[in-house]
Design a protein around this motif. Sequence first.
Motif, PDB file in Angstrom:
ATOM      1  N   ARG A  96       1.216  -8.401  -6.850  1.00 42.77           N
ATOM      2  CA  ARG A  96       0.462  -7.327  -6.176  1.00 42.77           C
ATOM      3  C   ARG A  96      -1.016  -7.743  -5.857  1.00 42.77           C
ATOM      4  O   ARG A  96      -1.400  -7.317  -4.715  1.00 42.77           O
ATOM      5  CB  ARG A  96       0.501  -5.955  -7.188  1.00 42.77           C
ATOM      6  CG  ARG A  96      -0.316  -4.915  -6.556  1.00 42.77           C
ATOM      7  CD  ARG A  96      -0.254  -3.781  -7.299  1.00 42.77           C
ATOM      8  NE  ARG A  96       0.840  -3.437  -7.863  1.00 42.77           N
ATOM      9  CZ  ARG A  96       1.491  -2.221  -7.156  1.00 42.77           C
ATOM     10  NH1 ARG A  96       1.005  -1.629  -6.128  1.00 42.77           N
ATOM     11  NH2 ARG A  96       2.713  -2.055  -7.446  1.00 42.77           N
ATOM     12  N   SER A  97      -1.468  -8.376  -6.739  1.00 37.65           N
ATOM     13  CA  SER A  97      -3.007  -8.976  -6.568  1.00 37.65           C
ATOM     14  C   SER A  97      -2.922  -9.805  -5.380  1.00 37.65           C
ATOM     15  O   SER A  97      -4.099  -9.738  -4.384  1.00 37.65           O
ATOM     16  CB  SER A  97      -3.522  -9.610  -7.811  1.00 37.65           C
ATOM     17  OG  SER A  97      -4.746 -10.088  -7.622  1.00 37.65           O
TER      18      SER A  97
ATOM     19  N   LEU B 223       0.837  -1.314  -0.052  1.00 41.83           N
ATOM     20  CA  LEU B 223       0.028   0.048  -0.056  1.00 41.83           C
ATOM     21  C   LEU B 223       0.711   1.337  -0.071  1.00 41.83           C
ATOM     22  O   LEU B 223       0.278   2.305   0.035  1.00 41.83           O
ATOM     23  CB  LEU B 223      -0.957  -0.106   1.411  1.00 41.83           C
ATOM     24  CG  LEU B 223      -1.807  -1.321   1.240  1.00 41.83           C
ATOM     25  CD1 LEU B 223      -2.500  -1.096   2.762  1.00 41.83           C
ATOM     26  CD2 LEU B 223      -2.755  -1.278   0.068  1.00 41.83           C
TER      27      LEU B 223
ATOM     28  N   LEU C  12      -2.581  -8.037  -2.011  1.00 41.04           N
ATOM     29  CA  LEU C  12      -3.838  -7.039  -1.674  1.00 41.04           C
ATOM     30  C   LEU C  12      -5.002  -8.267  -1.085  1.00 41.04           C
ATOM     31  O   LEU C  12      -5.776  -7.717  -0.266  1.00 41.04           O
ATOM     32  CB  LEU C  12      -4.438  -6.461  -2.918  1.00 41.04           C
ATOM     33  CG  LEU C  12      -3.376  -5.366  -3.067  1.00 41.04           C
ATOM     34  CD1 LEU C  12      -3.951  -4.636  -4.634  1.00 41.04           C
ATOM     35  CD2 LEU C  12      -3.510  -4.182  -1.895  1.00 41.04           C
TER      36      LEU C  12
END
Length: 229
Positions: free
Chosen positions: A115-116, A79, A119
Motif C-alpha cells: 500500500r505504501s 484509493l 501511494l
Amino acid sequence: MTNDLIAALPAADRRHLLAICEPMSLAAALTLSGHRDAAKFLLFPGSGAVALLGQAHGHAALAVSLVGHEGVIGAHLVLGIPQAPMAARVLYAGEAWRVSRQDFGQALNDSGVLRSKLLQYLACQTDQLARAVACLCFHNIAQRLARWLLMCDDRSIAHQFHVTHEVLALMLGVRRVSVTLAARALQLRGLIDYHRGEFTVLDHAALCTASCACYGEDLQARKVFKLRR
C-alpha cells in the motif's frame, strides 16, 4: 522480466503478490482500459510501455504519461476508486503481470508495504502529470519528442523500440510531418537511428541535452517520492 514496484517489496510480500498474478503479453496498440472504465485488473508491466491518455471533447486522445517496468496500471484502486481516470493503451509491445481487482484488494489488506509503495507511486505520477501539462504548453516539438524518446528508451530492451511516426504524432498532439522533421533532425545529429518505426537511441546523454528539463525532473521526482529508477 522485472517490475520495480514488485521488486521493492519484502520477499514474503513479493512471493504472495506474484502467486496471485498471471503473466500476459502486451500487444502494440492494445487498449487496456478506457476513460472511466471500471477496472477489472491491476497491471505491473515488466517490459514494453503503456501510454496514459488524456481526452478533450472533439479531439484525439493525447498521451500525458508513460508507464513501464517502473510502474503500474490501475494504481487508483489503492484509493478505492474503481473507475480509470485515464485511458491506457500499449505504446509498444512487452510483457506484464496481471492481478484481478478482488485478489489485489486482499493483497493490499495483507501488505502495508505494498500500500505504501503504491501511494508513493501515485504521488510521483501526479507530480509528473502536472509537469506534462506545462511541458505541452511551453516546450517545442523537438524538445518534447526527445523527452518522449528518452522515456521510451528507459523502458526498452537494448535501447531499441518500435513506435511509428503516426503514433508519436498522436502522442504529442501534432501533425505527423512535424514528428518526421524533428526525428530527422535528431538522426542527422547522430542521437538516434530510425527506420520504419524502429528507433535506436545512439547517444542517451546528448538526447538528454536535446530534451527539455522535464525529463530530468521526472527522474528526480522518483527520488523525491522514494521510488528508485
